[in-house]
Design a protein around this motif. Structure first.
Motif, PDB file in Angstrom:
ATOM      1  N   UNK A 182      97.285 -11.905  91.411  1.00 46.59           N
ATOM      2  CA  UNK A 182      98.854 -12.387  91.055  1.00 46.59           C
ATOM      3  C   UNK A 182      99.008 -13.344  92.376  1.00 46.59           C
ATOM      4  N   UNK A 183      98.136 -13.657  93.228  1.00 50.79           N
ATOM      5  CA  UNK A 183      98.007 -14.341  94.459  1.00 50.79           C
ATOM      6  C   UNK A 183      96.989 -15.505  94.366  1.00 50.79           C
ATOM      7  N   UNK A 184      97.492 -16.212  93.098  1.00 48.09           N
ATOM      8  CA  UNK A 184      96.355 -17.420  92.817  1.00 48.09           C
ATOM      9  C   UNK A 184      96.442 -18.550  93.990  1.00 48.09           C
ATOM     10  N   UNK A 185      97.586 -18.768  94.807  1.00 39.91           N
ATOM     11  CA  UNK A 185      97.558 -19.700  95.794  1.00 39.91           C
ATOM     12  C   UNK A 185      96.384 -19.467  96.767  1.00 39.91           C
ATOM     13  N   UNK A 186      96.286 -18.450  97.320  1.00 43.93           N
ATOM     14  CA  UNK A 186      95.296 -18.159  98.274  1.00 43.93           C
ATOM     15  C   UNK A 186      93.920 -18.265  97.755  1.00 43.93           C
ATOM     16  N   UNK A 187      93.519 -17.395  96.523  1.00 41.07           N
ATOM     17  CA  UNK A 187      92.365 -17.405  96.037  1.00 41.07           C
ATOM     18  C   UNK A 187      91.888 -18.662  95.659  1.00 41.07           C
ATOM     19  N   UNK A 188      92.713 -19.594  95.129  1.00 41.31           N
ATOM     20  CA  UNK A 188      92.212 -21.014  94.723  1.00 41.31           C
ATOM     21  C   UNK A 188      91.732 -21.614  95.891  1.00 41.31           C
ATOM     22  N   UNK A 189      92.000 -21.410  97.171  1.00 43.78           N
ATOM     23  CA  UNK A 189      91.488 -22.262  98.212  1.00 43.78           C
ATOM     24  C   UNK A 189      90.345 -21.979  98.643  1.00 43.78           C
ATOM     25  N   UNK A 190      89.748 -20.889  98.137  1.00 43.65           N
ATOM     26  CA  UNK A 190      88.409 -20.432  98.495  1.00 43.65           C
ATOM     27  C   UNK A 190      87.248 -21.037  97.794  1.00 43.65           C
ATOM     28  N   UNK A 191      86.114 -21.605  98.256  1.00 47.37           N
ATOM     29  CA  UNK A 191      85.031 -22.205  97.667  1.00 47.37           C
ATOM     30  C   UNK A 191      84.385 -21.036  96.753  1.00 47.37           C
ATOM     31  N   UNK A 192      84.217 -21.510  95.605  1.00 42.65           N
ATOM     32  CA  UNK A 192      83.444 -20.469  94.697  1.00 42.65           C
ATOM     33  C   UNK A 192      84.203 -19.579  93.765  1.00 42.65           C
ATOM     34  N   UNK A 193      85.345 -19.519  93.987  1.00 47.48           N
ATOM     35  CA  UNK A 193      86.154 -18.450  93.657  1.00 47.48           C
ATOM     36  C   UNK A 193      87.113 -19.037  92.383  1.00 47.48           C
ATOM     37  N   UNK A 195      90.372 -18.326  90.336  1.00 49.78           N
ATOM     38  CA  UNK A 195      91.503 -17.263  90.428  1.00 49.78           C
ATOM     39  C   UNK A 195      92.246 -17.338  89.064  1.00 49.78           C
ATOM     40  N   UNK A 196      92.305 -16.108  88.478  1.00 48.08           N
ATOM     41  CA  UNK A 196      92.992 -16.006  86.995  1.00 48.08           C
ATOM     42  C   UNK A 196      93.930 -15.208  87.323  1.00 48.08           C
ATOM     43  N   UNK A 197      95.218 -15.534  86.377  1.00 50.11           N
ATOM     44  CA  UNK A 197      96.347 -14.644  86.430  1.00 50.11           C
ATOM     45  C   UNK A 197      96.648 -13.985  85.269  1.00 50.11           C
ATOM     46  N   UNK A 198      96.829 -12.859  85.323  1.00 53.78           N
ATOM     47  CA  UNK A 198      96.952 -12.119  83.670  1.00 53.78           C
ATOM     48  C   UNK A 198      98.195 -12.673  82.931  1.00 53.78           C
ATOM     49  N   UNK A 199      97.975 -12.751  81.757  1.00 56.10           N
ATOM     50  CA  UNK A 199      99.104 -13.279  80.859  1.00 56.10           C
ATOM     51  C   UNK A 199      99.070 -14.675  80.615  1.00 56.10           C
ATOM     52  N   UNK A 200      98.556 -15.560  81.553  1.00 53.54           N
ATOM     53  CA  UNK A 200      98.462 -16.830  81.414  1.00 53.54           C
ATOM     54  C   UNK A 200      97.438 -17.287  80.779  1.00 53.54           C
TER      55      UNK A 200
END
Length: 200
Positions: A182-193, A195-200
Motif C-alpha cells: 500500500x506504499x507504492x510511492x516508496x517501492x516504485x523508486x527502487x530499481x528492479x521492483x 509495486x502492485x496495489x491490491x484491488x487496483x
C-alpha cells in the motif's frame, strides 16, 4: 557531537580509493577504512585468523566470535561519550588485528539508522555514510552484508525509509521483483521492483 558523516569517506562506492575519500580522524584503519574493501568481502574469514600449514597450505586458526551491539557503533560514530568511544576503538583494533571476530546483524544496523536519524537528527545521506563505514569495518562480520549495502545506498539516494529499502534489497537478492504494497510511492523508486496495489 562529532559528526561521523562529515569525517567519514564522501564517496558513494565502497571500492573507491585515493584522495577522493576522506577517512575517519585517528581511526582511519578501523571503522570504514575509507571504503577500500568491497562489502561482499566482509563476511569472509579475516586474514589474520589464518596461518600457514605444511607445504605452504593455509590452515584455519580458531578465533572467538562476539556479538557487537548497537550502542558500540553509536558511541564510536558520534563520540558523544569519549571514554566509551575509546574503549570501542580498542575493541575494534583487536578485531582488526585478528585477535577476536565481531559479528552483528541487520536489526542492529536498523537501530543505528533509526538512532542517527531520529535522535541525532542526521539527514539520510549522512546516516548512509556512517552505516557504510560500519559495513566496511575490518574484523567485523555483518550478516546479510550485501543486502544491507544495497539497502543503505537506496536509503541514502532514493529518499525511502530504511525498512522499505531493506525489504526491496532482500527481495531482489532472492529474485522476487513484484511486491504487493500500500506504499507504492516508496517501492516504485527502487530499481528492479514492481509495486502492485491490491484491488487496483
Amino acid at each position: 557531537m562529532w559528526d561521523c558523516a562529515r569525517e567519514t569517506a564522501s564517496c558513494s562506492s565502497p571500492t573507491a580509493t585515493g584522495s577522493s575519500c576522506r577517512r575517519f580522524p585517528r581511526r582511519s584503519s578501523i571503522c570504514g577504512a575509507a571504503f577500500r574493501s568491497p562489502v561482499r568481502r566482509i563476511s569472509r574469514p579475516f586474514a589474520a585468523g589464518y596461518g600457514s600449514g605444511e607445504g605452504g597450505r593455509r590452515r584455519k586458526v580458531s578465533v572467538e566470535r562476539f556479538f557487537a551491539d548497537t550502542n558500540l557503533f553509536l558511541r564510536y560514530l558520534t563520540n558523544d561519550v569519549p571514554e566509551q568511544a575509546e574503549a570501542v576503538e580498542a575493541l575494534l583494533r583487536r578485531a582488526a588485528g585478528g585477535e577476536i571476530r565481531l559479528v552483528t546483524n541487520a536489526l542492529v544496523i536498523a537501530e543505528v539508522v533509526w538512532a542517527l536519524e531520529s535522535y541525532y537528527r542526521l539527514p539520510p545521506a549522512k546516516v548512509s555514510n556512517c552505516v557504510l563505514a560500519i559495513l566496511n569495518t575490518p574484523g567485523l562480520e555483518v550478516v546479510e552484508s550485501e543486502v544491507l549495502f544495497q539497502a543503505v545506498l537506496w536509503y541514502g539516494e532514493k529518499r525511502v525509509d530504511f525498512a522499505d529499502a531493506y525489504n526491496a534489497a532482500w527481495m531482489v537478492q532472492r529474485g522476487i521483483t513484484p511486491a504487493y504494497t500500500l506504499d507504492e510511492k516508496h517501492f516504485s523508486r527502487l530499481d528492479g521492483i514492481t509495486a502492485l496495489v491490491p484491488g487496483s
